[in-house]
Design an enzyme around this catalytic site. Structure first.
Site, mmCIF file in Angstrom:
data_model
loop_
_atom_site.group_PDB
_atom_site.id
_atom_site.type_symbol
_atom_site.label_atom_id
_atom_site.label_comp_id
_atom_site.label_asym_id
_atom_site.label_seq_id
_atom_site.Cartn_x
_atom_site.Cartn_y
_atom_site.Cartn_z
ATOM 1 N N GLY A 49 -2.664 -16.798 21.706
ATOM 2 C CA GLY A 49 -2.239 -17.140 23.183
ATOM 3 C C GLY A 49 -2.737 -18.247 23.806
ATOM 4 O O GLY A 49 -4.084 -18.459 23.596
ATOM 5 N N GLN A 54 -6.081 -23.190 30.518
ATOM 6 C CA GLN A 54 -7.069 -23.634 29.882
ATOM 7 C C GLN A 54 -7.225 -24.866 29.095
ATOM 8 O O GLN A 54 -8.268 -25.392 28.573
ATOM 9 C CB GLN A 54 -6.651 -22.543 28.432
ATOM 10 C CG GLN A 54 -6.863 -21.071 28.935
ATOM 11 C CD GLN A 54 -6.865 -20.246 27.625
ATOM 12 O OE1 GLN A 54 -5.735 -19.919 27.515
ATOM 13 N NE2 GLN A 54 -8.079 -19.673 27.165
ATOM 14 N N CYS A 103 -11.507 -14.702 23.682
ATOM 15 C CA CYS A 103 -10.768 -15.809 24.782
ATOM 16 C C CYS A 103 -11.247 -17.180 24.114
ATOM 17 O O CYS A 103 -12.557 -17.331 24.136
ATOM 18 C CB CYS A 103 -11.047 -15.531 26.071
ATOM 19 S SG CYS A 103 -10.216 -16.647 27.072
ATOM 20 N N LEU A 104 -10.300 -18.192 23.968
ATOM 21 C CA LEU A 104 -10.802 -19.543 23.581
ATOM 22 C C LEU A 104 -11.404 -20.247 24.727
ATOM 23 O O LEU A 104 -12.368 -21.229 24.279
ATOM 24 C CB LEU A 104 -9.614 -20.231 23.194
ATOM 25 C CG LEU A 104 -8.490 -19.788 22.299
ATOM 26 C CD1 LEU A 104 -7.156 -20.714 21.974
ATOM 27 C CD2 LEU A 104 -9.250 -19.725 20.843
ATOM 28 N N HIS A 145 -3.646 -10.505 29.194
ATOM 29 C CA HIS A 145 -4.606 -11.497 29.181
ATOM 30 C C HIS A 145 -4.252 -12.851 29.388
ATOM 31 O O HIS A 145 -4.990 -13.541 30.305
ATOM 32 C CB HIS A 145 -5.415 -11.316 27.995
ATOM 33 C CG HIS A 145 -6.564 -12.292 27.562
ATOM 34 N ND1 HIS A 145 -7.654 -11.897 27.135
ATOM 35 C CD2 HIS A 145 -6.441 -13.528 27.458
ATOM 36 C CE1 HIS A 145 -8.527 -13.083 27.054
ATOM 37 N NE2 HIS A 145 -7.609 -14.061 27.074
ATOM 38 N N GLU A 146 -3.438 -13.488 28.876
ATOM 39 C CA GLU A 146 -2.689 -14.548 29.135
ATOM 40 C C GLU A 146 -2.229 -15.054 30.471
ATOM 41 O O GLU A 146 -2.675 -15.941 31.094
ATOM 42 C CB GLU A 146 -1.726 -14.916 28.176
ATOM 43 C CG GLU A 146 -2.021 -14.963 26.533
ATOM 44 C CD GLU A 146 -3.319 -15.917 26.281
ATOM 45 O OE1 GLU A 146 -3.608 -16.906 26.948
ATOM 46 O OE2 GLU A 146 -4.070 -15.663 25.396
ATOM 47 N N HIS A 149 -4.761 -15.754 33.098
ATOM 48 C CA HIS A 149 -5.234 -16.881 33.154
ATOM 49 C C HIS A 149 -4.584 -17.814 34.372
ATOM 50 O O HIS A 149 -5.083 -18.540 34.948
ATOM 51 C CB HIS A 149 -5.266 -17.718 31.968
ATOM 52 C CG HIS A 149 -5.998 -17.398 30.806
ATOM 53 N ND1 HIS A 149 -7.661 -17.768 31.224
ATOM 54 C CD2 HIS A 149 -6.158 -16.956 29.809
ATOM 55 C CE1 HIS A 149 -8.206 -17.407 30.218
ATOM 56 N NE2 HIS A 149 -7.303 -16.784 29.026
HETATM 57 NI NI NI Z 1 -8.135 -16.301 27.090
#
Ligand code: NI
Length: 190
Positions: A49, A54, A103-104, A145-146, A149
């Site tokens: 995701g 991000q 998380c990226l 989670h997404e 953001h």
């Molecule tokens: Ni994340």
């Protein structure tokens, strides 16, 4: 089309609530390029995701794609690539469960987060259609989670027990079986 740089924790943009995407711009060249770049970036970084903030774009857009349905979390519903525009989440049951999240934007780390496990997601598709879906279990965690953001929230904010915040290598070495243990305890309380 291009892979964009994923910004990391500490970058102020990750902490700014994103603004709703202006629906009159759906289908525009800029919109299509942004979505296409998000998809390429998701694939390039090997994530499941990605939220627009991000890649330093403060708009309420998320892409999710879960190809590999057999993971350390068990079997996860295959989730084809989808774009979620201006999404909202409603919890539809009290049950919560914890999973280790990564998380990226927080590379190399994992943390254990408890979240509602039965949710409804309302969003707009790139074609401008209102959609409503339900998600359960780990998939419900992925959505939360997404979408966090989009509000400037990172999963690290939601870790209650910081002894369960770990580098990936130490996660594998010391914590990788905790989800299985948790499933057992969840079964007992049902
Ligand atoms: Ni994340």
């Amino acid at each position: 089309m291009a892979v964009r740089e994923v910004i990391r924790m500490g970058h102020p943009r990750l902490r700014v609530p994103a603004v709703p995407y202006p629906t009159e711009h759906l289908g525009s060249a800029e919109f299509n390029e942004l979505v296409s770049d998000m998809r390429e970036t998701l694939h390039a970084y090997g994530g499941i995701g990605l939220a627009a903030p991000q890649i330093d774009v403060s708009l309420r857009i998320v892409v999710i794609e879960i190809e590999n349905t057999s993971t350390r979390y068990g079997e996860i519903e295959h989730t084809p690539f989808e774009v979620y525009i201006n999404p909202t989440i409603t919890s539809i049951a009290d049950e919560t469960a914890g999973y280790w999240e990564g998380c990226l934007s927080v590379p190399g780390m994992m943390g254990y987060v408890d979240r509602p496990q039965h949710i409804r997601v309302d969003y707009l598709t790139p074609g401008g259609v209102d959609k409503s879906i339900e998600a359960h279990g780990f998939l419900a965690t992925v959505f939360q989670h997404e979408f966090d953001h989009l509000d400037g929230t990172l999963y690290v904010d939601r870790i209650k027990d910081l002894s369960l915040f770990s580098f990936e290598e130490e996660f594998v070495q010391f914590h990788a079986d905790i989800n299985a243990e948790d499933e057992d305890s969840a079964d007992k309380t049902d």
